[in-house]
Design an enzyme around this catalytic site. Sequence first.
Site, mmCIF file in Angstrom:
data_model
loop_
_atom_site.group_PDB
_atom_site.id
_atom_site.type_symbol
_atom_site.label_atom_id
_atom_site.label_comp_id
_atom_site.label_asym_id
_atom_site.label_seq_id
_atom_site.Cartn_x
_atom_site.Cartn_y
_atom_site.Cartn_z
ATOM 1 N N ASP A 119 0.870 -1.167 0.000
ATOM 2 C CA ASP A 119 0.000 0.000 0.000
ATOM 3 C C ASP A 119 0.909 1.220 0.000
ATOM 4 O O ASP A 119 1.877 1.273 0.776
ATOM 5 C CB ASP A 119 -0.899 0.012 1.234
ATOM 6 N N SER A 140 -1.499 5.150 -5.987
ATOM 7 C CA SER A 140 -1.612 3.843 -5.341
ATOM 8 C C SER A 140 -0.569 2.845 -5.832
ATOM 9 O O SER A 140 -0.126 2.901 -6.976
ATOM 10 C CB SER A 140 -3.007 3.286 -5.617
HETATM 11 C C1 MIC Z 1 -5.175 3.919 -2.180
HETATM 12 O O1 MIC Z 1 -5.153 4.753 -1.283
HETATM 13 O O2 MIC Z 1 -5.249 4.226 -3.390
HETATM 14 C C2 MIC Z 1 -5.069 2.449 -1.825
HETATM 15 C C3 MIC Z 1 -6.356 1.821 -2.172
HETATM 16 O O3 MIC Z 1 -4.859 2.311 -0.455
HETATM 17 C C4 MIC Z 1 -3.908 1.878 -2.613
HETATM 18 C C5 MIC Z 1 -3.800 0.430 -2.601
HETATM 19 C C6 MIC Z 1 -4.759 -0.252 -3.497
HETATM 20 O O4 MIC Z 1 -5.040 0.227 -4.596
HETATM 21 O O5 MIC Z 1 -5.220 -1.302 -3.091
HETATM 22 C C7 MIC Z 1 -2.536 2.445 -2.270
HETATM 23 O O6 MIC Z 1 -2.431 3.543 -1.806
HETATM 24 O O7 MIC Z 1 -1.517 1.799 -2.562
HETATM 25 FE FE1 SF4 Z 2 -7.079 3.311 2.864
HETATM 26 FE FE2 SF4 Z 2 -7.339 5.737 1.856
HETATM 27 FE FE3 SF4 Z 2 -5.269 5.163 3.340
HETATM 28 FE FE4 SF4 Z 2 -5.450 4.115 0.892
HETATM 29 S S1 SF4 Z 2 -5.230 6.269 1.405
HETATM 30 S S2 SF4 Z 2 -4.846 3.057 2.781
HETATM 31 S S3 SF4 Z 2 -7.665 3.809 0.758
HETATM 32 S S4 SF4 Z 2 -7.385 5.188 4.000
#
Ligand code: MIC
Ligand code: SF4
Length: 639
Positions: A117, A531
């Site tokens: 993540d 992400s």
């Molecule tokens: C995000 O904030 O975009 C996520 C969802 O946490 C992603 C991971 C994902 O796409 O599953 C991230 O930040 O890596």
């Molecule tokens: Fe979850 Fe949003 Fe943090 Fe990604 S940015 S880990 S979707 S809370």
Amino acid sequence: MSVAKKIIERHLLSGEMKAGEEIGLKIDQTLTQDATGTMAYLQFEAMGVPRVKTKLSVSYVDHNTLQSGFENADDHKFLQTIATKYGIVFSPAGNGICHQVHLERFGVPGMTLIGSDSHTPTGGGIGMLAFGAGGLDVACAMAGQPFYITMPKIIKVNLKGKLRDWVSAKDIILELLRIESVKGGRGKIYEFAGEGVKTLSVPERATITNMGTELGATTSIFPSDEITKDFLVRQGRGNLWTQIVPDADAVYDGEIIIDLNELEPLIACPHMPDKVVKVKDIEGITVDQVGIGSCTNSSLADMLLVARTLKGRKINKDVSFVVSPGSRQVLAMLGQSEALFDIIESGARILESACGPCIGMGQSPKSAAVSLRTFNRNFEGRSGTKDAQVYLCSPEVALAAALSGKITDPVKYFGKKPDIKMPEKFLIDDAQFQQPSEDGSKVEVIKGPNIVSLKQFTFDLKNNATAALKVGDNISTDHILPAGAKILPFRSNLPKISEFTYAAVDPDFAKRAKTIENGIIIGGENYGQGSSREHAALAPRFLNIKILLVKSFARIHLANLINFGIIPLTFDNPKDYDLIETGDALTFADAANILKNNEDFLIKTKNGKQIKANYALTQRQKEILLAGGLLNWIKSDSK
Ligand code: MIC
Ligand code: SF4
């Protein structure tokens, strides 16, 4: 030495600490979340390693918690069983957002952490060297492999002075985004130093390192000092504290000075985290939705501020106001005091401790809504409503908007800031973490119908390809493969999720790409920011994309492309971007030979013009590409 270099030195397995060189690091801890974790564990399973080799690996369920079909629940069961089999701690839905929980219960100063993540650098708030990575890289680390990165430049962010009332840590990172932009941090570690550091608590530091990700940074880190110790002691983990501060004569590759006394409440305008302006300059815009939470602002300190500020006040009737406490610990502690009552009584909707609206898992705003969120990303459409106008701000600014119904400067609106007293001891109850079984050999991994087996790719590119799509600058992985409640449940089902590739940018892309034998995507600067989802590489590869030709890449996405056998090329002359359009047929010499022999990658366009493309790949990365991806390479003799 700087804090970052001290930790790198202690974990260096290969390479030299010279900016730009590839280094291999020993990884102490890993984390995964459910949206990327299913794929990561399928890959780990395919490696045939009987048990994780890290000091600690934790699998969190926090993203896909809306169960509107069997898919997400299938994933949760799979994650639970595979964790217990392979020696991984399992944190089920309801325990909270991975980064917040990891900070509270597992983070250790001086250790290395990688997570599937992109906001894993949250751990930098507690003095960890923490990186976001693709799921396959995390699987490799669990199997005991080094984690490879390009040695970054270390930039000192010198914090002077002290924040004024109603100005917060979020404003520090928004200011850095204003200065550096969403691509300014590439190839850099931001290390926070100076007098101002002593005025920031661990959760405040974590807000900042969390959003270092939005700068494109490799990671961000704070020293581990008395404040870190205090946090760990309150969490009942004081024994894990060690001091890690920079040497007095530490050398950095650059310095940015931020005077905290001068900072004002800031806000990032739609649709990029670096479109930062002063709140007072856009005051008066009517607000439809306000959200407080996400991994960047959901700590107990954030929630107590919300409660104390809302006490005796009512939310504006035209604002939908949602609050998501970051962890079970935070929610339980709010419940122990009057704080939860004060929040509920104000008119707030309390959400589960999970990512929720941040990833479009519910709470999509109304058409063309203005939504103020304390989250970290506001890419177009990420909220689930294509024409929503999402702004990013501090809890302080969010509260002023929720009460007044307008974008409002909290300094003027509220007067004196309430005094927030943190409890001496946090509520510690680890009963909801599931420890792995001692002997995993007999544990059955349960794979419901939503878990589709891995697809193996081979290197089958010869000497021609077709431009399947052309896109512009700052394309995020949210553009490449959107998230949201409708698409996220297919993260364990590659054939299905690939149908959504570039859905919001070009709805015909997936269908068209499938008809092309070898596809190229043409892109601009900072391609693949945001992400860490490796699906943004996997799904295009599934649709026959074999090359990405862009002006520049974001770090995690570049690694993911290589891991899944897509050749990452950059224009030698960025102006050549104008010479290719979607649908153009392109030719070159045999691609495998080019890579093997280190030849120039020369591409002939439809009009007979020649373009030079660069590939800055190490020998290891070339071998991975030629093997058809990292998983094949690990299993092959070439390793
Ligand atoms: C995000 O904030 O975009 C996520 C969802 O946490 C992603 C991971 C994902 O796409 O599953 C991230 O930040 O890596
Ligand atoms: Fe979850 Fe949003 Fe943090 Fe990604 S940015 S880990 S979707 S809370």
